[in-house]
Design a protein around this motif. Sequence first.
Motif, PDB file in Angstrom:
ATOM      1  N   LEU A 120      41.554  23.247 -15.525  1.00 50.47           N
ATOM      2  CA  LEU A 120      39.992  23.432 -15.674  1.00 50.47           C
ATOM      3  C   LEU A 120      39.671  24.967 -14.636  1.00 50.47           C
ATOM      4  CD1 LEU A 120      38.513  19.815 -15.808  1.00 50.47           C
ATOM      5  CD2 LEU A 120      38.078  21.576 -17.419  1.00 50.47           C
ATOM      6  N   GLU A 121      39.993  24.626 -13.467  1.00 50.71           N
ATOM      7  CA  GLU A 121      39.745  25.675 -12.566  1.00 50.71           C
ATOM      8  C   GLU A 121      40.162  27.018 -13.202  1.00 50.71           C
ATOM      9  OE1 GLU A 121      40.024  26.988  -7.930  1.00 50.71           O
ATOM     10  OE2 GLU A 121      40.925  25.154  -8.639  1.00 50.71           O
ATOM     11  N   ALA A 122      41.286  27.181 -13.719  1.00 52.55           N
ATOM     12  CA  ALA A 122      42.219  28.234 -13.782  1.00 52.55           C
ATOM     13  C   ALA A 122      41.442  28.972 -15.188  1.00 52.55           C
ATOM     14  CB  ALA A 122      43.580  27.957 -14.345  1.00 52.55           C
ATOM     15  N   ILE A 123      41.019  28.112 -16.284  1.00 52.13           N
ATOM     16  CA  ILE A 123      40.363  28.895 -17.202  1.00 52.13           C
ATOM     17  C   ILE A 123      38.940  29.069 -17.123  1.00 52.13           C
ATOM     18  CG2 ILE A 123      41.756  27.609 -19.014  1.00 52.13           C
ATOM     19  CD1 ILE A 123      39.595  25.682 -19.676  1.00 52.13           C
ATOM     20  N   GLY A 124      38.375  28.636 -15.900  1.00 56.62           N
ATOM     21  CA  GLY A 124      36.940  28.981 -15.540  1.00 56.62           C
ATOM     22  C   GLY A 124      36.100  28.078 -16.069  1.00 56.62           C
ATOM     23  N   ALA A 125      36.330  26.788 -16.569  1.00 60.80           N
ATOM     24  CA  ALA A 125      35.698  25.892 -17.232  1.00 60.80           C
ATOM     25  C   ALA A 125      34.578  25.051 -16.405  1.00 60.80           C
ATOM     26  CB  ALA A 125      36.507  24.695 -18.010  1.00 60.80           C
ATOM     27  N   THR A 126      33.397  25.138 -16.924  1.00 59.83           N
ATOM     28  CA  THR A 126      32.302  24.405 -16.081  1.00 59.83           C
ATOM     29  C   THR A 126      32.164  22.882 -16.258  1.00 59.83           C
ATOM     30  OG1 THR A 126      30.427  24.893 -17.969  1.00 59.83           O
ATOM     31  CG2 THR A 126      30.846  26.556 -16.416  1.00 59.83           C
ATOM     32  N   GLU A 127      33.259  22.528 -17.486  1.00 57.99           N
ATOM     33  CA  GLU A 127      33.017  21.064 -17.729  1.00 57.99           C
ATOM     34  C   GLU A 127      33.896  20.403 -16.728  1.00 57.99           C
ATOM     35  OE1 GLU A 127      31.938  23.473 -21.127  1.00 57.99           O
ATOM     36  OE2 GLU A 127      33.648  23.498 -19.723  1.00 57.99           O
ATOM     37  N   SER A 128      33.728  19.115 -16.455  1.00 61.21           N
ATOM     38  CA  SER A 128      34.793  18.249 -15.590  1.00 61.21           C
ATOM     39  C   SER A 128      35.925  17.690 -16.078  1.00 61.21           C
ATOM     40  CB  SER A 128      33.798  17.244 -14.933  1.00 61.21           C
ATOM     41  OG  SER A 128      33.313  16.270 -15.884  1.00 61.21           O
ATOM     42  N   HIS A 129      36.177  17.724 -17.650  1.00 62.01           N
ATOM     43  CA  HIS A 129      37.082  16.950 -18.260  1.00 62.01           C
ATOM     44  C   HIS A 129      37.752  18.082 -19.387  1.00 62.01           C
ATOM     45  CE1 HIS A 129      39.618  14.021 -20.455  1.00 62.01           C
ATOM     46  NE2 HIS A 129      39.200  13.245 -19.577  1.00 62.01           N
ATOM     47  N   LEU A 130      39.007  18.098 -19.368  1.00 60.86           N
ATOM     48  CA  LEU A 130      39.819  19.140 -20.184  1.00 60.86           C
ATOM     49  C   LEU A 130      39.492  18.770 -21.976  1.00 60.86           C
ATOM     50  CD1 LEU A 130      43.302  20.306 -18.898  1.00 60.86           C
ATOM     51  CD2 LEU A 130      41.466  21.616 -19.251  1.00 60.86           C
ATOM     52  N   GLU A 131      39.444  17.425 -22.185  1.00 64.13           N
ATOM     53  CA  GLU A 131      39.343  17.112 -23.463  1.00 64.13           C
ATOM     54  C   GLU A 131      38.386  17.730 -24.444  1.00 64.13           C
ATOM     55  OE1 GLU A 131      41.014  15.852 -26.098  1.00 64.13           O
ATOM     56  OE2 GLU A 131      41.550  14.197 -24.765  1.00 64.13           O
ATOM     57  N   GLY A 132      38.970  18.274 -25.536  1.00 66.09           N
ATOM     58  CA  GLY A 132      38.059  18.830 -26.371  1.00 66.09           C
ATOM     59  C   GLY A 132      37.710  20.340 -26.109  1.00 66.09           C
ATOM     60  N   LEU A 133      38.297  20.903 -25.045  1.00 67.07           N
ATOM     61  CA  LEU A 133      37.691  22.291 -24.598  1.00 67.07           C
ATOM     62  C   LEU A 133      38.468  23.401 -25.235  1.00 67.07           C
ATOM     63  CD1 LEU A 133      36.752  21.903 -20.996  1.00 67.07           C
ATOM     64  CD2 LEU A 133      35.418  21.457 -22.990  1.00 67.07           C
ATOM     65  N   PHE A 134      39.434  23.222 -26.184  1.00 68.49           N
ATOM     66  CA  PHE A 134      40.296  24.220 -26.625  1.00 68.49           C
ATOM     67  C   PHE A 134      40.091  24.081 -28.316  1.00 68.49           C
ATOM     68  CE2 PHE A 134      42.449  22.659 -22.913  1.00 68.49           C
ATOM     69  CZ  PHE A 134      42.378  24.041 -22.068  1.00 68.49           C
ATOM     70  N   PHE A 135      39.987  25.549 -28.896  1.00 65.58           N
ATOM     71  CA  PHE A 135      39.691  25.604 -30.194  1.00 65.58           C
ATOM     72  C   PHE A 135      40.933  25.522 -31.031  1.00 65.58           C
ATOM     73  CE2 PHE A 135      38.284  27.957 -34.150  1.00 65.58           C
ATOM     74  CZ  PHE A 135      37.287  27.134 -34.320  1.00 65.58           C
ATOM     75  N   PRO A 136      40.863  24.656 -32.076  1.00 63.49           N
ATOM     76  CA  PRO A 136      42.016  24.571 -33.070  1.00 63.49           C
ATOM     77  C   PRO A 136      42.264  25.812 -33.685  1.00 63.49           C
ATOM     78  CG  PRO A 136      40.468  23.094 -33.859  1.00 63.49           C
ATOM     79  CD  PRO A 136      39.765  23.575 -32.455  1.00 63.49           C
ATOM     80  N   ASP A 137      43.286  26.592 -33.930  1.00 66.65           N
ATOM     81  CA  ASP A 137      43.532  27.496 -34.673  1.00 66.65           C
ATOM     82  C   ASP A 137      44.842  28.013 -34.529  1.00 66.65           C
ATOM     83  OD1 ASP A 137      42.800  29.778 -36.177  1.00 66.65           O
ATOM     84  OD2 ASP A 137      41.549  30.727 -34.976  1.00 66.65           O
ATOM     85  N   THR A 138      45.104  28.920 -35.428  1.00 68.29           N
ATOM     86  CA  THR A 138      46.576  29.629 -35.097  1.00 68.29           C
ATOM     87  C   THR A 138      46.409  30.970 -34.299  1.00 68.29           C
ATOM     88  OG1 THR A 138      47.195  28.775 -37.499  1.00 68.29           O
ATOM     89  CG2 THR A 138      48.433  30.953 -36.471  1.00 68.29           C
ATOM     90  N   TYR A 139      47.085  30.978 -33.321  1.00 69.57           N
ATOM     91  CA  TYR A 139      46.953  32.130 -32.335  1.00 69.57           C
ATOM     92  C   TYR A 139      48.238  32.967 -32.230  1.00 69.57           C
ATOM     93  CZ  TYR A 139      43.020  29.614 -30.447  1.00 69.57           C
ATOM     94  OH  TYR A 139      41.913  28.665 -30.101  1.00 69.57           O
ATOM     95  N   HIS A 140      48.068  34.206 -32.356  1.00 71.79           N
ATOM     96  CA  HIS A 140      49.295  35.064 -32.235  1.00 71.79           C
ATOM     97  C   HIS A 140      49.416  35.658 -31.012  1.00 71.79           C
ATOM     98  CE1 HIS A 140      48.189  34.718 -36.561  1.00 71.79           C
ATOM     99  NE2 HIS A 140      49.454  34.935 -36.786  1.00 71.79           N
ATOM    100  N   PHE A 141      50.858  35.985 -30.531  1.00 69.78           N
ATOM    101  CA  PHE A 141      50.891  36.342 -29.313  1.00 69.78           C
ATOM    102  C   PHE A 141      52.459  37.096 -29.176  1.00 69.78           C
ATOM    103  CE2 PHE A 141      51.993  32.029 -29.373  1.00 69.78           C
ATOM    104  CZ  PHE A 141      53.255  31.771 -29.030  1.00 69.78           C
ATOM    105  N   PRO A 142      52.729  37.920 -28.006  1.00 75.26           N
ATOM    106  CA  PRO A 142      53.689  38.836 -28.045  1.00 75.26           C
ATOM    107  C   PRO A 142      54.824  37.699 -27.272  1.00 75.26           C
ATOM    108  CG  PRO A 142      52.406  39.661 -26.442  1.00 75.26           C
ATOM    109  CD  PRO A 142      51.467  38.663 -27.309  1.00 75.26           C
ATOM    110  N   GLU A 143      56.086  38.050 -27.327  1.00 70.92           N
ATOM    111  CA  GLU A 143      57.028  37.241 -26.554  1.00 70.92           C
ATOM    112  C   GLU A 143      56.710  37.443 -25.140  1.00 70.92           C
ATOM    113  OE1 GLU A 143      61.972  37.093 -25.897  1.00 70.92           O
ATOM    114  OE2 GLU A 143      61.117  37.818 -27.906  1.00 70.92           O
TER     115      GLU A 143
END
Length: 334
Positions: free
Chosen positions: A146-169
Amino acid sequence: MKLMLRYALGIILLGLLLVGSWSYFSYQQFIAEPVAIQHPMTFKLAKGDSGYRVINNLVKQNIISQPRWAKLYLQISKKNGLKAGTYQLQSGMTFPQLIELFIDGKEIQHQLTFIEGWNIHQLRQFVSQQPTLTKVTTDWTDEQLLEAIGATESHLEGLFFPDTYHFPEGYRDIDLYQRAYQRLTQTLAEEWQQREAELPYENAYEALIMASIVEKETGRAEERATIAGVFVRRMQKRMRLQTDPTVIYGIGADFDGDIKRVHLRTDTPYNTYTRHGLPPTPIAIVGRESIHAALHPAPGKVLYFVSRGDGSHHFSETLQEHNAAVRKYQLKQK
């Protein structure tokens, strides 16, 4: 004597001309012909690799066989700024195309998909098992993440958007989490600005909680707004939400797949049969469609619904009609 000297000079000039012509055409042939790649392959550029070092590596891997023409091409074209990374080389590519690929930094792109309805435990386990990611968060607590992503919420649940993410190796998992969190907050903010009037939410986070309930209640897009309408009206009437997915979430890892009456009677912060209002946090990650439904619930008088057993639901306005539907679709199945 002079004649012989002129003849010798002529021979030398002719030789130089022939060598020059051969060199010119050899060079042109080198940059025009495909390099020796029969099948797609990966090629890594380390940070700090010079153009000449890249050429030497290409020679070592038998991708090119004329390093002097390759080095001449770099000198003439003044190509520089090769970017470190892992690249996919395709058959049919020429040496100039390889260099352009390295300059553009078009690395191999991996992808993974976050699925709607996953809870945070499923999501973190999935991420930890991806071999193409560099893991830095595997042993972190939820609070650390939570702290690393800079979230203001107190619980991680539900905070990430479902999608297809592309990234390099070599992409870090924390960077992926950061992207997914930013996508969620941006999407939620956009939808919140366009919300219907007179909704029973104090803030966007409560709408996210409702969206997670809608997400878990149905997989059918056409039902989302109707189910959101049911729960919104229940809140407005001070009725309990009485939704099984929140109860199951409150049971946690001990849930064996069979929800029983004792579960509905056992109080937890997530038991919407024993408590009024929304649970304290979302119960899953949600897509834009469920967020939109929570903020644009279908109007009407429907207050109840029951599963037909085929993924769809029967909706009722009265408890009498609902009980009849339960007998039809649920009790007969048992």
